[in-house]
Scaffold this active site. Structure first.
Site, PDB file in Angstrom:
ATOM      1  N   ARG A 168       0.836  -1.208   0.000  1.00  0.00           N
ATOM      2  CA  ARG A 168       0.000   0.000   0.000  1.00  0.00           C
ATOM      3  C   ARG A 168       0.873   1.262   0.000  1.00  0.00           C
ATOM      4  NH1 ARG A 168      -3.072  -3.696  -0.430  1.00  0.00           N
ATOM      5  NH2 ARG A 168      -5.208  -3.783   0.332  1.00  0.00           N
ATOM      6  N   SER A 242     -10.407  -0.167   3.779  1.00  0.00           N
ATOM      7  CA  SER A 242      -9.597  -0.332   4.994  1.00  0.00           C
ATOM      8  C   SER A 242      -9.090   1.038   5.440  1.00  0.00           C
ATOM      9  CB  SER A 242      -8.380  -1.212   4.712  1.00  0.00           C
ATOM     10  OG  SER A 242      -8.784  -2.481   4.288  1.00  0.00           O
ATOM     11  N   GLU A 337      -4.211   4.023   6.328  1.00  0.00           N
ATOM     12  CA  GLU A 337      -3.957   3.727   4.925  1.00  0.00           C
ATOM     13  C   GLU A 337      -4.518   4.897   4.107  1.00  0.00           C
ATOM     14  OE1 GLU A 337      -6.091   2.029   1.744  1.00  0.00           O
ATOM     15  OE2 GLU A 337      -5.734   0.079   2.682  1.00  0.00           O
TER      16      GLU A 337
HETATM   17  N1  EPU Z   1     -10.720 -10.239  10.915  1.00  0.00           N
HETATM   18  C1  EPU Z   1     -11.240 -10.061  12.194  1.00  0.00           C
HETATM   19  N2  EPU Z   1     -12.327  -9.227  12.327  1.00  0.00           N
HETATM   20  C2  EPU Z   1     -12.904  -8.594  11.275  1.00  0.00           C
HETATM   21  C3  EPU Z   1     -12.400  -8.811   9.969  1.00  0.00           C
HETATM   22  C4  EPU Z   1     -11.281  -9.625   9.827  1.00  0.00           C
HETATM   23  O1  EPU Z   1     -10.745 -10.616  13.166  1.00  0.00           O
HETATM   24  O2  EPU Z   1     -13.863  -7.841  11.497  1.00  0.00           O
HETATM   25  C5  EPU Z   1      -9.497 -11.066  10.767  1.00  0.00           C
HETATM   26  C6  EPU Z   1      -9.745 -12.451  10.260  1.00  0.00           C
HETATM   27  O3  EPU Z   1      -8.887 -13.319  10.960  1.00  0.00           O
HETATM   28  C7  EPU Z   1      -9.300 -12.422   8.817  1.00  0.00           C
HETATM   29  C8  EPU Z   1      -8.209 -11.356   8.849  1.00  0.00           C
HETATM   30  O4  EPU Z   1      -8.617 -10.433   9.866  1.00  0.00           O
HETATM   31  O5  EPU Z   1      -8.823 -13.644   8.405  1.00  0.00           O
HETATM   32  C9  EPU Z   1      -8.030 -10.646   7.540  1.00  0.00           C
HETATM   33  O6  EPU Z   1      -9.273 -10.099   7.115  1.00  0.00           O
HETATM   34  P1  EPU Z   1      -9.623  -9.900   5.557  1.00  0.00           P
HETATM   35  O7  EPU Z   1      -9.347 -11.127   4.784  1.00  0.00           O
HETATM   36  O8  EPU Z   1     -11.005  -9.312   5.488  1.00  0.00           O
HETATM   37  O9  EPU Z   1      -8.556  -8.842   5.060  1.00  0.00           O
HETATM   38  P2  EPU Z   1      -7.889  -7.537   5.726  1.00  0.00           P
HETATM   39  O10 EPU Z   1      -6.484  -7.866   6.068  1.00  0.00           O
HETATM   40  O11 EPU Z   1      -8.741  -6.951   6.802  1.00  0.00           O
HETATM   41  C10 EPU Z   1      -6.934  -6.713   3.433  1.00  0.00           C
HETATM   42  C11 EPU Z   1      -6.891  -5.413   2.681  1.00  0.00           C
HETATM   43  C12 EPU Z   1      -8.213  -5.181   1.959  1.00  0.00           C
HETATM   44  C13 EPU Z   1      -8.448  -6.336   0.999  1.00  0.00           C
HETATM   45  C14 EPU Z   1      -8.476  -7.643   1.806  1.00  0.00           C
HETATM   46  C15 EPU Z   1      -8.594  -8.854   0.902  1.00  0.00           C
HETATM   47  C16 EPU Z   1      -5.349  -3.946   3.879  1.00  0.00           C
HETATM   48  C17 EPU Z   1      -5.203  -2.752   4.770  1.00  0.00           C
HETATM   49  N3  EPU Z   1      -6.598  -4.316   3.582  1.00  0.00           N
HETATM   50  O12 EPU Z   1      -7.915  -6.568   4.455  1.00  0.00           O
HETATM   51  O13 EPU Z   1      -8.073  -4.007   1.187  1.00  0.00           O
HETATM   52  O14 EPU Z   1      -9.672  -6.180   0.308  1.00  0.00           O
HETATM   53  O15 EPU Z   1      -7.238  -7.775   2.544  1.00  0.00           O
HETATM   54  O16 EPU Z   1      -7.396  -9.031   0.222  1.00  0.00           O
HETATM   55  O17 EPU Z   1      -4.335  -4.512   3.444  1.00  0.00           O
HETATM   56  C18 EPU Z   1      -8.352  -1.637   1.224  1.00  0.00           C
HETATM   57  O18 EPU Z   1      -7.134  -1.565   1.108  1.00  0.00           O
HETATM   58  O19 EPU Z   1      -9.076  -0.601   1.297  1.00  0.00           O
HETATM   59  C19 EPU Z   1      -8.974  -2.954   1.311  1.00  0.00           C
HETATM   60  C20 EPU Z   1     -10.289  -3.125   1.524  1.00  0.00           C
END
Ligand code: EPU
Length: 342
Positions: A168, A242, A337
């Site tokens: 990012r 995010s 971010e």
């Molecule tokens: N989780 C929780 N609580 C929640 C949501 C998630 O505990 O409410 C935990 C779960 O263990 C899950 C982990 O967090 O396995 C990761 O969650 P998720 O797969 O939804 O992905 P993220 O790391 O929260 C990142 C990107 C997103 C992207 C998704 C899918 C960043 C900052 N965010 O989110 O990007 O869509 O992965 O690849 O890297 C964005 O940048 O605006 C964005 C939405």
């Protein structure tokens, strides 16, 4: 000087940022071509006026009014620069909608950006933060871009190396922050791509649908469905995706956290470890909380939402409270971010 742009004063930006913040810009101009942009930059009235570039407005939080010139980049156009049996080199104007570009490529059968379906925002913003989702980052398909230097009005090309992409992150968020307007992005897409189904949520979704040998379109559709089930649609509820980056911490720091919280999710990141900010925030009890019109999304703890009339300050106060509680409990500092404009 000839000018084809029109200047608006005390302009309400609420339709130009997906968080839906009703901040005002002292001056606002929308440019439809590189020529218009150059004319605007050559306009002596704005030589010493601070400038802020906006396109899709999907990664910005206006904490206060902007006492300067907001330049809305509305440069459109998609064209093929080179095509052979293996790949396609595509030019896209910075003002094109990112998801529309993805759909166009999916329809043509050109692979590489299908995992990046439904990311809100414009093509020009994509390289600034090296957008990424479901196992793919923009840099994997990125070829080069053209950007206009604010100070000189000159068009400069940037190769992939010169963009210095990171998680990012790019040179446009660091050394060159606020110095260039991206006007054109060039991508390299594949006609027989190696599809990426490594991200757990994606492989599970495909399995659930009984799709063993997915096409580009299947992946795009699966990503769209996952995003729609977890992430709020900015046309319905204001948000910027995010809000924080997933923090990258040292192995030692991670071991300490793991002993205290054995269930903490993690992903290796070179010599370090990435932990999901969503999990940290969720553990602190923020998911689904609402304070007036500012809140934390009920399906994804990393997304801060504006239920209607929240001000930028209210959203930012909530974000700072989240930062403090995560720091107190886990000793980890969350960094936004989103681009904070105050
Ligand atoms: N989780 C929780 N609580 C929640 C949501 C998630 O505990 O409410 C935990 C779960 O263990 C899950 C982990 O967090 O396995 C990761 O969650 P998720 O797969 O939804 O992905 P993220 O790391 O929260 C990142 C990107 C997103 C992207 C998704 C899918 C960043 C900052 N965010 O989110 O990007 O869509 O992965 O690849 O890297 C964005 O940048 O605006 C964005 C939405």
């Amino acid at each position: 000087m000839s000018q084809s742009f029109s200047i608006q004063e005390n302009f309400n930006l609420s339709d130009y940022n997906t968080m839906g913040i009703a901040a005002k810009a002292r001056y606002f101009v929308s440019v439809k071509s590189v020529e218009e942009l150059k004319n605007l930059l050559a306009d002596t009235r704005f030589y010493n006026t601070p400038k802020f570039i906006i396109s899709g407005g999907s990664n910005v939080l206006f904490v206060s009014d902007y006492d300067g010139l907001v330049i809305h980049v509305d440069i459109k156009g998609i064209s093929i620069e080179h095509e052979d049996e293996i790949q396609v080199k595509l030019n896209a104007g910075a003002g094109e909608n990112w998801h529309q570009l993805v759909l166009y490529c999916v329809e043509k059968g050109w692979g590489g950006i299908e995992n990046l379906s439904l990311i809100p925002g414009s093509v020009g913003a994509a390289p600034i933060q090296n957008i990424g989702a479901y196992g793919v980052e923009l840099e994997e398909v990125f070829d080069s871009l053209e950007a206009v230097e604010l100070e000189t009005g000159e068009v400069k090309s940037f190769s992939k190396d010169e963009c210095r992409f990171g998680y990012r992150d790019s040179v446009f968020k660091n050394e060159l922050k606020g110095r260039f307007v991206i006007v054109n992005v060039r991508l390299k897409l594949q006609k027989s791509p190696t599809l990426n189904t490594s991200y757990r949520a994606l492989s599970e979704k495909l399995e659930e649908e009984g799709i063993g040998d997915p096409s580009i379109k299947d992946i795009s559709q699966a990503v769209i469905e996952i995003r729609q089930s977890k992430l709020p649609d900015p046309t319905e509820i204001g948000n910027t995706g995010s809000f924080f980056k997933n923090p990258v911490i040292t192995k030692n720091q991670f071991q300490d956290l793991k002993s205290a919280y054995p269930e903490i999710p993690s992903y290796p990141d070179g010599e370090k470890v990435k932990v999901p900010a969503a999990w940290l925030i969720d553990q602190c009890g923020w998911k689904g909380k609402r304070f007036g019109d500012a809140g934390v999304h009920k399906m994804q703890a990393l997304v801060i939402v504006n239920y209607g009339k929240a001000t930028g300050k209210e959203i930012w106060n909530l974000a700072q409270k989240i930062q403090v509680s995560v720091k107190d409990r886990f000793g980890v500092l969350l960094t936004p971010e989103v681009n904070i404009v105050s």
